[in-house]
Design an enzyme around this catalytic site. Structure first.
Site, PDB file in Angstrom:
ATOM      1  N   ASP A 152     -20.465  26.908 -38.224  1.00 26.05           N
ATOM      2  CA  ASP A 152     -20.796  26.918 -36.839  1.00 26.05           C
ATOM      3  C   ASP A 152     -19.845  26.636 -35.583  1.00 26.05           C
ATOM      4  O   ASP A 152     -18.853  26.071 -36.189  1.00 26.05           O
ATOM      5  CB  ASP A 152     -21.820  25.397 -36.812  1.00 26.05           C
ATOM      6  CG  ASP A 152     -22.113  25.111 -35.692  1.00 26.05           C
ATOM      7  OD1 ASP A 152     -22.186  25.597 -34.462  1.00 26.05           O
ATOM      8  OD2 ASP A 152     -22.929  24.205 -35.602  1.00 26.05           O
ATOM      9  N   ASP A 350     -22.635  32.324 -30.577  1.00 26.79           N
ATOM     10  CA  ASP A 350     -23.050  31.288 -31.259  1.00 26.79           C
ATOM     11  C   ASP A 350     -23.192  32.135 -32.563  1.00 26.79           C
ATOM     12  O   ASP A 350     -24.142  33.057 -31.934  1.00 26.79           O
ATOM     13  CB  ASP A 350     -24.240  30.440 -30.135  1.00 26.79           C
ATOM     14  CG  ASP A 350     -24.486  29.334 -30.790  1.00 26.79           C
ATOM     15  OD1 ASP A 350     -24.329  28.232 -31.383  1.00 26.79           O
ATOM     16  OD2 ASP A 350     -25.614  28.861 -31.914  1.00 26.79           O
TER      17      ASP A 350
END
Length: 469
Positions: A152, A350
Site C-alpha cells: 500500500d 495510489d
C-alpha cells in the site's frame, strides 16, 4: 550502497474484500485467451515450493537483479484463493468494485481533510487494511518466516498477526520462535509516535477496527527481510487479538513516506527510493515487480516533482496541470486540479484504488471530450461509470500532463471490456459527491504496464512505459 536496487516480484490481486467479486471480473473482462494468449501453465508447475527460496536467498532474474517470488491472490498458489467466486454477473462485479473504490477514496479524503496525523494512525485505517490490491512476499524473524503482505503506497504501517493472537488466521508470525523479536515498551520513542497508545504492563499497545472486526496490537520489532536484505530491528504492529468476521490475512507492507515508514526505516539501505511495474489484467500470471533502492532504476525516466502535504505526509502528491484527449487539450477549471495543502486538494498516485477518480468538474470535462471524440456511438451507463458502449469503439488516447512528464494511456489502460456481449466502459469516474472529495487519484489500472518510480530522496515521481508481465 549496500542493498540498493533489490527487486521483489509481486502478484496482482484485487482487494481482500473483493475476492468474491473481482475474480469473475478478471476471468471475464480480461480473459487472456480472447487476445490470443497461450494457455496458462498448469498449477503444478507454477506452485512448486511456493514458500521455498534458493539457498543463497534469491533467484537471479534475466535483468540481473535479485528477485523474490510472489504470487497472485487468485492464482492456484495463493493461500487466499477463494473456493467459489463466480456467482455474480459482470455488471454486479463492476458495481461491487466501484463501491469498494468509493470507500478507498473516502478514506484518502478523510486523511487529507483532518488534522496532521501520527506516523502510525490506526484509528481510521480500516478502509486501507480492508482492501489490499497487491501482495508481496516478505520474511520476518530469526529464523525467517515467510508472510504474504498487502502492498500500500498510501500507508506507512507494517503489521502482521502474531503467535498467541486470539481470533487470527492460522498463518501468523510465530514471534515466540524468533530470537530477534522484541515487544516495545511504552517509554520507547516509537511508541510515543503512535496516536492513542496505551500501556499494558509497560508494553506499547493500541486498538483499531477492521471491517466488522476489532483488532488489538502490540508495537514490536524484529528483522524484516525483503529480497535479500535483512532489516534488523524493524518497527511494526503485532496483532494480538481479533474479534468479528473480517479478520485480515497475513499483513500489510506500507510504502508511504511518513516518519515510521519502510522508506524512513531503511533510508541508509534504499535511499528512500522504490519503483513498481503493475502488469495488465490480461497477463497470464498477473505478476509484476517491486524494485527497492536507487540502483537499477531507469536512468532516463521522465519525472515530475513530488509535492508535500503536511496534513498527510505519506501520500504521493504530484501537480496535474492538464489532460489531453487525443490532440485536444481539455478545458478543465484550474481549481479542480490545483494543489492546496490546507484543504488536501490535488492529485496523488495510489496503488490501492483500482479505477482513476477525478473531482467532478475535471471528470465531466474529460468525459465529455472523450465522448465527443468517440463519435456517434450510443452512450450507456453502469453504476458510477457513465461512459459505456454496447458496440465496438475506437478510443482516443488520454494523456495526464505533469511538469516534466506526460503520461499517455492507450486503450488497454482506459477501457473495461466485457466478454459477455461487446460492452465496454471508460475506466474512470467522478469522485463520489457524498464524500466531498478534493482528491484526484491516479489508480492502478491506469498505472498498468508502466514503471512508476517513487524517488523521495530526490523528491520526484517518474513514469515510463514498460511491459510488466
Amino acid at each position: 550502497m549496500a542493498g540498493a536496487g533489490r527487486v521483489l516480484h509481486y502478484s496482482l490481486s484485487q482487494r481482500t474484500t473483493l475476492i468474491a467479486t473481482s475474480l469473475l471480473l478478471l476471468l471475464l473482462l480480461f480473459n487472456p485467451l480472447q487476445s490470443g494468449a497461450k494457455t496458462a501453465p498448469k498449477p503444478s508447475t507454477l506452485c512448486d515450493n511456493i514458500h521455498d527460496e534458493p539457498e543463497d536467498g534469491h533467484d537471479r532474474s534475466s535483468t540481473g537483479h535479485n528477485d523474490l517470488r510472489v504470487f497472485h491472490t487468485f492464482s492456484p498458489c495463493s493461500p487466499f484463493r477463494p473456493t467459489s467466486a463466480n456467482h455474480l454477473s459482470w455488471e454486479d462485479s463492476i458495481l461491487e468494485m466501484q463501491n469498494k473504490d468509493a470507500s478507498r477514496v473516502g478514506f484518502l479524503s478523510s486523511l487529507v481533510a483532518g488534522k496532521s496525523v501520527a506516523p502510525i494512525a490506526w484509528g481510521r485505517q480500516q478502509a486501507v487494511l480492508h482492501s489490499p490490491t497487491y501482495i508481496v512476499k516478505a520474511k520476518v524473524g530469526t529464523p525467517p518466516q515467510t508472510l504474504l503482505m498487502a502492498m500500500d503506497t498510501s500507508n506507512d504501517a507494517v503489521w502482521v498477526p502474531c503467535s498467541g493472537c486470539v481470533g487470527c488466521p492460522s498463518s501468523v508470525l510465530l514471534s515466540t520462535k524468533s530470537t530477534t523479536f522484541k515487544a516495545l515498551r511504552c517509554s520507547s520513542s516509537q511508541c510515543l509516535q503512535v496516536r492513542g497508545h496505551t500501556c499494558d504492563s509497560g508494553a506499547c499497545t493500541f486498538n483499531t477496527t477492521y471491517g466488522s472486526s476489532t483488532l488489538a496490537f502490540n508495537l514490536s520489532q524484529d528483522t524484516l527481510k525483503l529480497a535479500v536484505d535483512p532489516i534488523p530491528g524493524y518497527t511494526f504492529a503485532c496483532i494480538k487479538k481479533a474479534t468479528g468476521s473480517s479478520v485480515p490475512p497475513q499483513g500489510l507492507l506500507g510504502l508511504g513516506r511518513g516518519p515510521l515508514s519502510l522508506l524512513a526505516q531503511t533510508k541508509n539501505l534504499y535511499r528512500s527510493t522504490f519503483s513498481y511495474c503493475l502488469p495488465s489484467f490480461r497477463s497470464l500470471n498477473f505478476s509484476g515487480s517491486l524494485r527497492l533502492g536507487s540502483v537499477g532504476q531507469p536512468p532516463r525516466i521522465r519525472s515530475t516533482p513530488l509535492l508535500t502535504n503536511p496534513r498527510r505526509s505519506s501520500l504521493y502528491y504530484v501537480n496535474l496541470i492538464g489532460v489531453r484527449i487525443g490532440r485536444k487539450f481539455v478545458d478543465i477549471p484550474p481549481a479542480a486540479l490545483a494543489f492546496n495543502p490546507s484543504t488536501g486538494a490535488g492529485t496523488i498516485f495510489d496503488s490501492g484504488t483500482v479505477f482513476t477518480r477525478l473531482v467532478r468538474p475535471a471528470y465531466e470535462a474529460v468525459r465529455n471530450e472523450f465522448q465527443r471524440q468517440v463519435g456517434k456511438a450510443t452512450v450507456t451507463s453502469l453504476g458510477g461509470f457513465d461512459t459505456c458502449y454496447t458496440e465496438p469503439i475506437v478510443a482516443p488516447t488520454v494523456t495526464f500532463m505533469f511538469p516534466g512528464l506526460n503520461m499517455t494511456l492507450p486503450p488497454d489502460n482506459l477501457l473495461i471490456h466485457s466478454t459477455v456481449g461487446s460492452k465496454s466502459c471508460l475506466a474512470m469516474a467522478a469522485s463520489p459527491d457524498n464524500l466531498n472529495s478534493v482528491l484526484n487519484v491516479i489508480a492502478s489500472m491506469q498505472q498498468q504496464n508502466h514503471r512508476v518510480l517513487f524517488d523521495v530522496h530526490n523528491s520526484r515521481l517518474g513514469v515510463a512505459r514498460q511491459l510488466c508481465s
